[in-house]
Design a protein around this motif. Structure first.
Motif, mmCIF file in Angstrom:
data_model
loop_
_atom_site.group_PDB
_atom_site.id
_atom_site.type_symbol
_atom_site.label_atom_id
_atom_site.label_comp_id
_atom_site.label_asym_id
_atom_site.label_seq_id
_atom_site.Cartn_x
_atom_site.Cartn_y
_atom_site.Cartn_z
ATOM 1 N N GLN A 176 69.722 -47.125 111.347
ATOM 2 C CA GLN A 176 69.295 -46.211 110.294
ATOM 3 C C GLN A 176 69.873 -44.811 110.446
ATOM 4 O O GLN A 176 69.627 -43.938 109.614
ATOM 5 N N THR A 177 70.663 -44.604 111.493
ATOM 6 C CA THR A 177 71.377 -43.335 111.659
ATOM 7 C C THR A 177 72.889 -43.540 111.676
ATOM 8 O O THR A 177 73.648 -42.600 111.935
ATOM 9 N N GLY A 178 73.329 -44.778 111.440
ATOM 10 C CA GLY A 178 74.762 -45.059 111.396
ATOM 11 C C GLY A 178 75.414 -45.238 112.746
ATOM 12 O O GLY A 178 76.646 -45.293 112.832
ATOM 13 N N LYS A 225 72.402 -45.618 104.256
ATOM 14 C CA LYS A 225 73.285 -45.702 103.086
ATOM 15 C C LYS A 225 74.658 -45.131 103.425
ATOM 16 O O LYS A 225 74.778 -44.115 104.108
ATOM 17 N N GLY A 226 75.665 -45.813 102.927
ATOM 18 C CA GLY A 226 77.014 -45.335 103.181
ATOM 19 C C GLY A 226 78.036 -46.449 103.096
ATOM 20 O O GLY A 226 77.758 -47.541 102.597
ATOM 21 N N VAL A 227 79.221 -46.180 103.624
ATOM 22 C CA VAL A 227 80.349 -47.098 103.558
ATOM 23 C C VAL A 227 80.656 -47.617 104.956
ATOM 24 O O VAL A 227 80.696 -46.850 105.922
ATOM 25 N N TYR A 228 80.919 -48.923 105.036
ATOM 26 C CA TYR A 228 81.125 -49.593 106.313
ATOM 27 C C TYR A 228 82.417 -50.401 106.299
ATOM 28 O O TYR A 228 82.801 -50.972 105.274
ATOM 29 N N ALA A 229 83.075 -50.456 107.452
ATOM 30 C CA ALA A 229 84.154 -51.414 107.664
ATOM 31 C C ALA A 229 83.500 -52.712 108.111
ATOM 32 O O ALA A 229 82.709 -52.722 109.066
#
Length: 312
Positions: A176-178, A225-229
């Motif tokens: 939840q913090t990336g 939330k965000g973008v991931y490889a």
């Protein structure tokens, strides 16, 4: 591996079929992280030494989900994933004990005398912080005391990395913090989600980045939330790509529930209705609102190049 569904009280027919000398690891095991794996491995080791089957007993649904208490935010490892991992670890039988409000009131004593002993569990393997029974009143000493000569108990100490105890709660916080590196290291594998490809807004296709819109198969812990490889298993082939987890603020103002959209590189097949497993390998950036569609297109292109480099 054989999966057996249990509900309290156990039936005579079930006990007749499954009551046998066995070594059993007992716990919730959500995440099946390195700490949980150490408990399972010890059970497998003891079972091989004692020349008896090795089983795992877990509870479903998650007690925190049923009781609406604590920090429950979804599963790190839903049942289908748990079954796959345990089978690979050499477990012979998985007992899934139904957890509901009535079962939550079963005393520690009844749990032992009505479930563990009738199943003829000769060795129970638990983690150092294992709790069971009404209000979590039971612990390893309760198991030893009430098991007596009929059931021995082996307690596995904390599993630590860099001087810190591996725990499901810490893995949830990392997701939840990336901090995927932290989460993956403690899990012992990349975090993944499973879903079915559904009809979406089809906006990605119009801007040159077609996406597979996933409806998750279970209540997973949702990463930031965000973008991931990512790497995605489509059919029998792994493919690289980028995934956006979020509400698409460039196009929407008041959406609350996040969507999961995966753009696979060099892929143009129609896969509506098909299952996809997505491994999250790198967190690239947080989701944000863009001032124009052109700006968004440029950023998606940059994200794709970043993902390709990260995934090698």
């Amino acid at each position: 591996m054989i999966t057996v569904s249990l509900s309290y009280p156990l039936s005579d027919e079930l006990l007749h079929q499954w009551g046998r000398s066995q070594v059993t690891a007992i716990g919730q095991f959500d995440g099946l992280h390195l700490g949980h794996a150490s408990v399972i491995r010890k059970a497998v080791e003891l079972a091989r030494e004692q020349k008896v089957p090795v089983s795992v007993m877990t509870f479903h649904p998650h007690p925190k989900e049923v009781m609406k208490k604590g920090d429950y935010e979804g599963y790190l490892t839903p049942l289908v994933d748990k079954q796959d991992i345990l089978a690979d670890m050499g477990v012979d039988v998985l007992y899934i004990l139904r957890f509901d409000e009535d079962f939550s009131k079963v005393s520690p004593e009844a749990f032992i005398t009505d479930i563990l002993l009738p199943l003829q569990i000769q060795t129970a393997v638990v983690g150092f912080d294992f709790r069971f029974g009404y209000r979590g009143a039971g612990h390893e000493h309760t198991l030893r005391e009430l098991g007596g000569e009929r059931m021995s108990v082996h307690t596995v100490p904390p599993f630590e990395l860099d001087g810190e105890k591996v725990s499901s709660s810490s893995i949830r916080r990392a997701l939840q913090t990336g901090d995927l590196a932290h989460a993956s290291r403690w899990l012992g594998r990349s975090y993944h989600i499973r879903g079915t490809v559904m009809d979406g807004e089809k906006r990605g296709r119009t801007i040159g980045f077609p996406t597979a819109n996933l409806k998750l198969d279970d209540t997973y812990v949702i990463p930031v939330k965000g973008v991931y490889a990512v790497r995605a298993l489509v059919g029998e082939r792994w493919r690289s790509g980028v995934m956006n987890v979020g509400v698409k603020p460039t196009f929407h103002e008041s959406v609350l529930n996040p969507s999961f959209e995966v753009h696979l590189f060099d892929f143009d097949q129609q896969i509506y209705g098909e299952p996809v497993l997505v491994e999250l390998h790198h967190y690239i950036r947080p989701e944000r609102k863009f001032s124009s569609v052109d700006e968004l297109i440029t950023q998606i292109g940059n994200d794709a190049q970043t993902a390709k480099k990260l995934l090698g």
